[in-house]
Enzyme design. Structure first.
Site, short mmCIF file in Angstrom:
data_model
loop_
_atom_site.label_atom_id
_atom_site.label_comp_id
_atom_site.label_asym_id
_atom_site.label_seq_id
_atom_site.Cartn_x
_atom_site.Cartn_y
_atom_site.Cartn_z
N LYS A 39 3.06 9.65 8.37
CA LYS A 39 2.54 8.88 9.58
C LYS A 39 2.73 9.98 10.95
O LYS A 39 1.49 10.42 11.40
CB LYS A 39 1.66 7.78 9.24
CG LYS A 39 0.75 7.40 8.57
CD LYS A 39 0.09 5.82 8.64
CE LYS A 39 -0.59 5.35 8.04
NZ LYS A 39 -0.83 4.43 6.48
N PHE B 34 0.91 -1.34 -0.36
CA PHE B 34 0.20 0.25 0.22
C PHE B 34 1.00 1.23 0.10
O PHE B 34 1.38 1.17 1.03
CB PHE B 34 -1.08 0.13 1.23
CG PHE B 34 -1.56 1.04 1.28
CD1 PHE B 34 -2.94 1.10 0.16
CD2 PHE B 34 -1.26 2.30 1.95
CE1 PHE B 34 -3.56 2.19 0.38
CE2 PHE B 34 -2.73 4.01 1.50
CZ PHE B 34 -3.69 2.89 1.06
N ASP C 252 9.35 2.72 1.96
CA ASP C 252 8.02 3.36 2.28
C ASP C 252 7.79 3.23 3.46
O ASP C 252 7.98 2.26 3.84
CB ASP C 252 6.83 2.99 1.39
CG ASP C 252 4.95 3.47 2.32
OD1 ASP C 252 5.47 3.89 3.12
OD2 ASP C 252 4.58 3.93 1.19
C1 PLP Z 1 -0.98 5.86 5.46
C2 PLP Z 1 0.59 5.04 4.45
C3 PLP Z 1 0.59 5.64 3.15
C4 PLP Z 1 -0.68 6.91 2.80
O1 PLP Z 1 -0.36 8.22 3.42
P1 PLP Z 1 -1.42 9.01 3.35
O2 PLP Z 1 -0.82 9.66 3.95
O3 PLP Z 1 -2.77 8.29 3.92
O4 PLP Z 1 -1.17 9.66 2.04
C5 PLP Z 1 1.36 5.16 1.93
N1 PLP Z 1 1.96 4.47 2.32
C6 PLP Z 1 1.40 3.40 3.68
C7 PLP Z 1 3.37 2.61 3.63
C8 PLP Z 1 0.94 3.81 4.28
O5 PLP Z 1 0.78 3.09 5.50
#
Ligand code: PLP
Length: 399
Positions: free
Chosen positions: A253, A139, A224
């Site tokens: 986050k 994701f 990420d």
């Molecule tokens: C939450 C998340 C995102 C997206 O972040 P947003 O602030 O919602 O755009 C991208 N990568 C990972 C691994 C995430 O957990």
């Protein structure tokens, strides 16, 4: 009319229906691990706003820092130098393998920045590499390019044709990487622990082999860390735990303690590809958002929260593994590191367990209808962990 009913009525009338029926609660205020609903019922936040509230709700030092900044300045623009922005970039660079930082407003936006940086890095060298590989079940966000990188068909299908140049491969398989790479591959983006799909950690050996392979082939490794970053796994960033250094990593986050902020963090030679005009933002890294990031770092340091995450995470996982042994006909797996933990359940009961947790005022999330995800504040105490474990035990007995 009851306040919650009123909110739901307005939400259904005026808000786009992207979230469907939400859990039937609206919170008025929060303190630490506790969230207080509009009817004054107390909930325990074991999800931490999906790995965002790393310092808990309304930490007094955080509130003070925010109020102080509000009295001074919220926004100026990237046309001028910004003290907090420079200081937060220094903090991130000094505490990680990255040399240079760029701030934006979300995780998806940070990943977009990472893709752009990877592409421009080769463009400026006159090398025709543009393709970005990512993993199945990953994701990476909801924008068009991050959807193209997200290895989950249901997020992609409605938005075809997808942004070209993205492809997904099997996770945790270095053979899959070797097979998929072409002379056009610019970068590989991975999560070291896939959060959204149910807390699936990559093997350390895979991560190390991937790092070596990327170095050997001149491919950029992007990690990420939007969910795994800021102490979540018991180290400031997951790649430290894995003993590897990415060329670029992204963070969001927990970075602002709930105030929206994201960061693209890169090694100096890669970061140098961004020259004036190549990338930008209106809000990214503004005085308020970067004051939030600085306050979070201060609290982390004062209270040893990364260390607490490691210690409490171990304890939490041990206690959950004991429950798994006790209820091995119901709990199929307990995974994760630090304070990112997944409890996988038999499919027939997972939804019901999630519902019962909520009824018992324990906030978690249910990934893929199978795995309960826990990502609480990093200052969680042993008593709070016991509260969850005892409640879970009780639910397992009943179900
Ligand atoms: C939450 C998340 C995102 C997206 O972040 P947003 O602030 O919602 O755009 C991208 N990568 C990972 C691994 C995430 O957990």
């Amino acid at each position: 009319m009851h306040m919650l009913e009123d909110i739901i009525k307005k939400d259904k009338a005026y808000y786009m229906n992207t979230f469907g029926d939400r859990l039937p609660v609206a919170f008025k205020y929060g303190r630490g691990m506790k969230l207080y609903a509009d009817n004054d019922e107390v909930y325990y936040d074991f999800l931490g706003g999906i790995a965002v509230n790393a310092i808990g709700h309304c930490h007094p030092d955080f509130v003070a820092a925010m109020k102080d900044q509000l009295d001074k300045l919220v926004h100026t623009s990237s046309l001028y130098y910004i003290e907090n922005q420079a200081n937060l970039a220094k903090k991130l660079a000094e505490n990680t393998c990255a040399d240079k930082i760029f701030f934006c407003n979300s995780g998806a936006e940070a990943n977009e920045g990472a893709f752009k940086l990877a592409k421009i890095y080769f463009y400026k060298k006159g090398i025709d590499k543009y393709e970005i590989l990512s993993l199945d079940h990953s994701f990476h966000g909801r924008t068009l390019a991050t959807v193209a990188a997200t290895g989950q068909r249901h997020y992609q299908a409605p938005y075809e044709p997808l942004t070209p140049g993205f492809r997904q491969i099997q996770p945790n398989s270095i053979e899959a990487v070797k097979e998929a790479v072409t002379d056009k591959t610019a970068a590989i983006m991975i999560e070291l622990v896939q959060g959204e799909s149910g807390v699936h950690p990559m093997d350390i050996e895979y991560a190390k082999e991937l790092r070596d392979f990327c170095t050997e082939k001149g491919i950029l490794l992007i990690i990420d860390e939007v969910q795994t970053g800021m102490g979540r796994l018991g180290k400031l960033f997951a790649h430290e735990l894995y003993g590897i250094e990415p060329d670029i990593f992204t963070c969001a986050k927990a970075l602002g303690g709930g105030v929206p902020i994201g960061a693209v963090c890169a090694k100096a030679d890669v970061a140098a590809a961004f020259e004036p005009g190549d990338h930008g933002t209106t809000f990214g890294g503004n005085p308020l958002a970067t004051a939030a990031g600085l306050a979070v770092f201060d609290i982390f340091e004062k209270e040893g929260l990364v260390e607490n995450s490691e210690k409490m995470g171990k304890l939490f996982k041990e206690k959950l593994i004991s429950l798994k042994e006790k209820y091995n006909d119901k709990i199929t797996d307990v995974r994760g590191m630090g304070l990112l933990i997944g409890i996988e359940l038999k499919p027939e009961i997972a939804g019901e367990v999630f519902k019962k947790l909520f009824e018992n005022k324990m906030l978690t999330s249910l990934c893929k209808g199978l795995t309960i995800r826990i990502a609480p504040a990093l200052n969680i105490t042993e008593d709070e962990i016991d509260l969850f474990v005892d409640t879970f035990d009780k639910i397992m007995q009943e179900i």
